[in-house]
Structure formats: structure tokens, C-alpha cells
Design an enzyme around this catalytic site. Structure first.
Site, PDB file in Angstrom:
ATOM      1  N   HIS A   1       0.837  -1.222   0.140  1.00 38.15           N
ATOM      2  CA  HIS A   1      -0.294  -0.263  -0.188  1.00 38.15           C
ATOM      3  C   HIS A   1       0.449   1.481   0.319  1.00 38.15           C
ATOM      4  CE1 HIS A   1      -4.163   1.006   0.620  1.00 38.15           C
ATOM      5  NE2 HIS A   1      -4.238   1.787  -0.279  1.00 38.15           N
TER       6      HIS A   1
ATOM      7  N   ASP B   1      -9.974  -0.318   3.942  1.00 34.91           N
ATOM      8  CA  ASP B   1      -8.925  -0.757   4.456  1.00 34.91           C
ATOM      9  C   ASP B   1      -9.164  -1.397   5.801  1.00 34.91           C
ATOM     10  OD1 ASP B   1      -6.325  -1.666   5.338  1.00 34.91           O
ATOM     11  OD2 ASP B   1      -4.900  -0.064   4.401  1.00 34.91           O
TER      12      ASP B   1
ATOM     13  N   HIS C   1      -6.618  -1.439   7.726  1.00 33.91           N
ATOM     14  CA  HIS C   1      -5.761  -0.555   8.276  1.00 33.91           C
ATOM     15  C   HIS C   1      -6.104   1.491   8.161  1.00 33.91           C
ATOM     16  CE1 HIS C   1      -3.841  -4.277   7.984  1.00 33.91           C
ATOM     17  NE2 HIS C   1      -3.693  -4.075   9.461  1.00 33.91           N
TER      18      HIS C   1
ATOM     19  N   ASP D   1      -2.979   3.576   7.778  1.00 34.57           N
ATOM     20  CA  ASP D   1      -1.707   3.501   7.004  1.00 34.57           C
ATOM     21  C   ASP D   1      -1.932   5.332   6.994  1.00 34.57           C
ATOM     22  OD1 ASP D   1      -1.772   1.085   6.333  1.00 34.57           O
ATOM     23  OD2 ASP D   1      -2.390   0.957   4.595  1.00 34.57           O
TER      24      ASP D   1
ATOM     25  N   HIS E   1       4.381   1.104   4.208  1.00 30.94           N
ATOM     26  CA  HIS E   1       2.692   1.288   3.511  1.00 30.94           C
ATOM     27  C   HIS E   1       1.988   1.457   5.146  1.00 30.94           C
ATOM     28  CE1 HIS E   1       1.742  -3.494   5.179  1.00 30.94           C
ATOM     29  NE2 HIS E   1       2.211  -2.650   6.126  1.00 30.94           N
TER      30      HIS E   1
ATOM     31  N   ASP F   1      -7.426  -1.835  -0.365  1.00 29.52           N
ATOM     32  CA  ASP F   1      -6.349  -2.745   0.388  1.00 29.52           C
ATOM     33  C   ASP F   1      -6.912  -3.885   1.011  1.00 29.52           C
ATOM     34  OD1 ASP F   1      -4.924  -4.606   2.140  1.00 29.52           O
ATOM     35  OD2 ASP F   1      -4.203  -2.560   3.084  1.00 29.52           O
TER      36      ASP F   1
ATOM     37  N   ASP G   1      -6.932  -6.374   2.319  1.00 31.40           N
ATOM     38  CA  ASP G   1      -7.284  -6.574   3.708  1.00 31.40           C
ATOM     39  C   ASP G   1      -8.118  -6.348   4.191  1.00 31.40           C
ATOM     40  OD1 ASP G   1      -6.393  -4.249   5.271  1.00 31.40           O
ATOM     41  OD2 ASP G   1      -4.820  -5.267   5.149  1.00 31.40           O
TER      42      ASP G   1
ATOM     43  N   GLU H   1      -2.378  -5.166  -2.085  1.00 30.00           N
ATOM     44  CA  GLU H   1      -1.224  -5.696  -0.927  1.00 30.00           C
ATOM     45  C   GLU H   1      -1.902  -7.510  -0.768  1.00 30.00           C
ATOM     46  OE1 GLU H   1       0.198  -5.516   2.005  1.00 30.00           O
ATOM     47  OE2 GLU H   1       0.232  -3.636   1.616  1.00 30.00           O
TER      48      GLU H   1
HETATM   49  N1  LIG Z   1      -1.419  -1.154   3.913  1.00 27.95           N
HETATM   50  C1  LIG Z   1      -1.298  -2.167   4.758  1.00 27.95           C
HETATM   51  N2  LIG Z   1      -1.707  -3.374   4.728  1.00 27.95           N
HETATM   52  N3  LIG Z   1      -0.800  -1.846   6.207  1.00 27.95           N
HETATM   53  C2  LIG Z   1      -0.737  -2.008   7.501  1.00 27.95           C
HETATM   54  C3  LIG Z   1      -0.110  -1.356   8.839  1.00 27.95           C
HETATM   55  C4  LIG Z   1      -0.048  -2.042   9.896  1.00 27.95           C
HETATM   56  C5  LIG Z   1       0.053  -1.036  11.067  1.00 27.95           C
HETATM   57  N4  LIG Z   1      -0.281  -0.091  10.923  1.00 27.95           N
HETATM   58  C6  LIG Z   1       1.822  -0.526  10.536  1.00 27.95           C
HETATM   59  O1  LIG Z   1       2.330   0.596  10.379  1.00 27.95           O
HETATM   60  O2  LIG Z   1       2.852  -1.218  10.235  1.00 27.95           O
HETATM   61 MN   LIG Z   2      -3.585  -0.199   3.038  1.00 28.81          MN
HETATM   62 MN   LIG Z   3      -4.004  -2.657   5.354  1.00 26.54          MN
END
Ligand SMILES: NC(=[NH2+])NCCC[C@H](N)C(=O)O
Ligand SMILES: [Mn+2]
Ligand SMILES: [Mn+2]
Length: 326
Positions: A117, A145, A147, A149, A162, A251, A253, A296
Site C-alpha cells: 500500500h 482497509d 488499517h 495507514d 505501507h 486494500d 485486507d 496488498e
Molecule cells: N497497508 C497495510 N496493510 N498496512 C498495515 C499497517 C500496519 C501497522 N499499522 C503499521 O504501521 O505497520
Molecule cells: Mn493498507
Molecule cells: Mn491494510
């Protein structure tokens, strides 16, 4: 049967033309395999479906970009403010930004297949710049997402970029060094007021504070359980306003691991595939969508779930491009 479809976006001058960028980049995180996603998505027939079933004029250079020449050797790319591989991510996203811009400036829809990402730093900056130049307007971002991010380097526990793209894209994080995102200028930037999240369920402590302090609109899985996906999407679109170009950054996920197990940071309790497709369909229906990222997908993480995850990714893209609407 699929009816002929175009992106009826009032913001595109060539709504039937689809610029595709395949980005085989994994440097925003530490699991190998995500660089193989664009090839896997294309080999499973995604672009053929967009061409043959949805009638798009698909424009693709038949290349998955790995940007080998742009990526500095690892010993030339030490951590900076805790960020891992900052020069590699910066160089790749700078190149990607201009690739995306080159399609978007001609009023074409841009579809980017990632990659992790972190590549959104390239895609969103590229569309934001083109939309500003072409239409004199600000663009909105819908970020689907698990998350947020939106870590700044100092709030990130992992140092993985990411987990930071939205911070650089909104200027909550800033760097002046040209080789570490200093190439991001005002025309690349997105307003925190024009950002909306859907599907969140794993947000770091520091990120929660960033979201709160900046009044950023976010719909978590809790909100989806409470109101249902239909109302959440309505509220998200209402927040953006109905006359604003939209960049959708999806994303995989965001989906529950049941539907998309093959991804680097899976989190249980996510969207069903149907809810994911529904979000994409609704964004398509606005007629305001100008670009989409799918990121992702990591085909190497689950021998069994990889095909499932790739299929889910294809379904999301088709939905955003007008499939399944009668
Ligand atoms: N694009 C993603 N899957 N991001 C996951 C980030 C997970 C976590 N918040 C980090 O800063 O590492
Ligand atoms: Mn993401
Ligand atoms: Mn994510």
C-alpha cells in the site's frame, strides 16, 4: 450477461479508456510475494474481462514495473526517522506518480495493481495533480482497509512505509529531502477533509490520535455492524459531497481473511466479499470515480487461499468499473 458499461464519470474526458499500471513493488513492508500480485491478477484474466465483458479500451504497456533501476542498493538506503527503505519507496512512488499522472491528465481512468500500500503515495499524488490541473479542483480519497495507514514516522511501531502513505499524502508527515518524499508538492496533496475510511479495525494508538485531532471521517467495522453497509456507504459519500472526483484505494485486507487470506497483514472480523463489492459498486454509481488502486494481494502467503484472494481482488475491480449493475 453483462451490459455494455462505461465509467460514466463526469470528470473523465475519455471515460471508456482505462490506463492500467502494474506495480510489482514490495518495499513498503517486509514480506516477499506481494510484488507477484499484478502478474497473478492479469494472468487470472482481469484485463481481458475488463476489455471483453465491460467493453473498456484497456491501455497497458504489457509490463509489470519492478523499478529495479530506480531502487537504491540496500546499503545506500539506511533508515531515516525510523522509516525502512525510505529512498526506495520514495523513488518508486515518484516514478509511479508520473505514470499515473500521464494517464489521468488525458482524462482517462487509472487502475493501479499493486504492490503493497505504500504505492498509494504514487497513485494518489498522480491523480490529485492531474485533477487539479485539468479541473481546478480537489479530489477525494475513499480508503477501504483494515488499517488507516496514516502513521507518521514517529508513531509507527514497524517503520514500514505501507503503514504511512496517507500521512505523507495529507502532509501530516513531511520531509524536505528530495530523495525521501521531498518531491511531493502542493499539487500532489489531499485534504484531510476529503479523506474517508471504510472497514477499519486495526488502528494503531498514534493513528487514532491523528484521526481524532484532524477530524478525519472514518467508518470502522463497528459502524458497519451498527448501521449496515448501505448506510455507511451513503454516509461516506455524503461526507465527500456528490460533485467531487473520487480516488478509491482498496486494500484487499479490508476483506475478512475468509475471503482474502493471502495478504501480508490479515485481520479477522472484516468485510464480506459481497460488502466489498457493494462499496465498489456504489462508488461506481456516483459517476465520480476517476482512479482505483488494488493493493496488498500476496499470492505467496497461502497456498490454498491465494487463488481465492486473487479472485476476490478481480471481483472488487470489476465492481468498481461497473460490473453486476443491471
Ligand atoms: N497497508 C497495510 N496493510 N498496512 C498495515 C499497517 C500496519 C501497522 N499499522 C503499521 O504501521 O505497520
Ligand atoms: Mn493498507
Ligand atoms: Mn491494510
Amino acid at each position: 450477461m453483462t451490459l455494455p458499461s462505461t465509467i460514466a464519470s463526469r470528470f473523465l474526458t475519455n471515460p471508456n479508456q482505462l490506463g492500467v499500471v502494474a506495480v510489482g513493488f514490495n518495499g513498503g513492508q517486509y514480506k516477499k510475494g506481494v510484488e507477484a500480485a499484478p502478474m497473478a491478477l492479469i494472468e487470472s484474466g482481469l484485463l481481458t474481462q475488463l476489455r471483453d465483458d465491460l467493453d473498456y479500451d484497456v491501455q497497458h504497456d504489457d509490463t509489470v514495473h519492478y523499478y529495479e533501476k530506480d531502487i537504491p542498493a540496500e546499503d545506500q538506503d539506511p533508515e531515516h526517522r525510523g522509516m525502512k527503505k525510505p529512498r526506495a519507496v520514495s523513488a518508486v512512488t515518484e516514478r509511479l506518480s508520473s505514470q499515473v499522472y500521464n494517464y489521468a491528465k488525458d482524462g482517462k481512468f487509472v487502475l493501479t495493481l499493486g504492490g503493497d500500500h505504500s504505492i498509494a503515495i504514487g497513485t494518489i499524488s498522480g491523480t490529485a495533480k492531474a485533477i487539479r490541473e485539468r479541473l481546478g479542483r480537489e479530489m477525494a480519497v475513499i480508503w477501504v482497509d483494515a488499517h488507516a495507514d496514516i502513521n507518521i514516522p514517529e508513531t509507527s511501531d514497524s517503520g514500514n512505509i505501507h503503514g504511512m502513505p496517507m500521512a505523507f499524502l495529507t502532509r501530516l508527515a513531511r520531509e524536505d529531502r528530495r530523495d525521501i518524499f521531498g518531491w511531493l508538492h502542493d499539487e500532489h496533496i489531499v485534504s484531510t477533509r476529503k479523506l474517508v475510511y471504510i472497514g477499519l479495525r486495526d488502528v494503531d494508538r498514534g493513528e487514532k490520535k491523528i484521526l481524532r485531532d484532524n477530524g478525519i471521517k472514518a467508518f470502522s467495522m463497528h459502524d458497519i455492524d451498527r448501521h449496515g453497509i448501505g448506510r455507511v456507504v451513503d454516509m461516506a459519500l455524503a461526507h465527500i459531497g456528490n460533485d467531487v472526483p473520487i480516488h478509491l484505494s482498496f486494500d484487499v485486507d479490508a476483506l475478512d481473511p475468509q475471503w482474502a487470506p493471502s495478504t501480508g497483514t490479515p485481520v479477522r472480523g472484516g468485510l464480506t466479499l459481497r460488502e466489498g463489492d457493494f462499496i465498489c459498486e456504489c462508488v461506481h454509481e456516483t459517476g465520480n470515480l476517476v482512479a482505483m488502486d488494488l493493493v496488498e494481494v500476496n499470492p505467496s502467503l497461502e497456498s490454498v487461499g491465494a487463488a481465492e484472494t486473487i479472485r476476490a481482488g478481480c471481483s472488487l475491480v470489476r465492481s468498481a468499473l461497473g460490473d453486476t449493475l443491471l
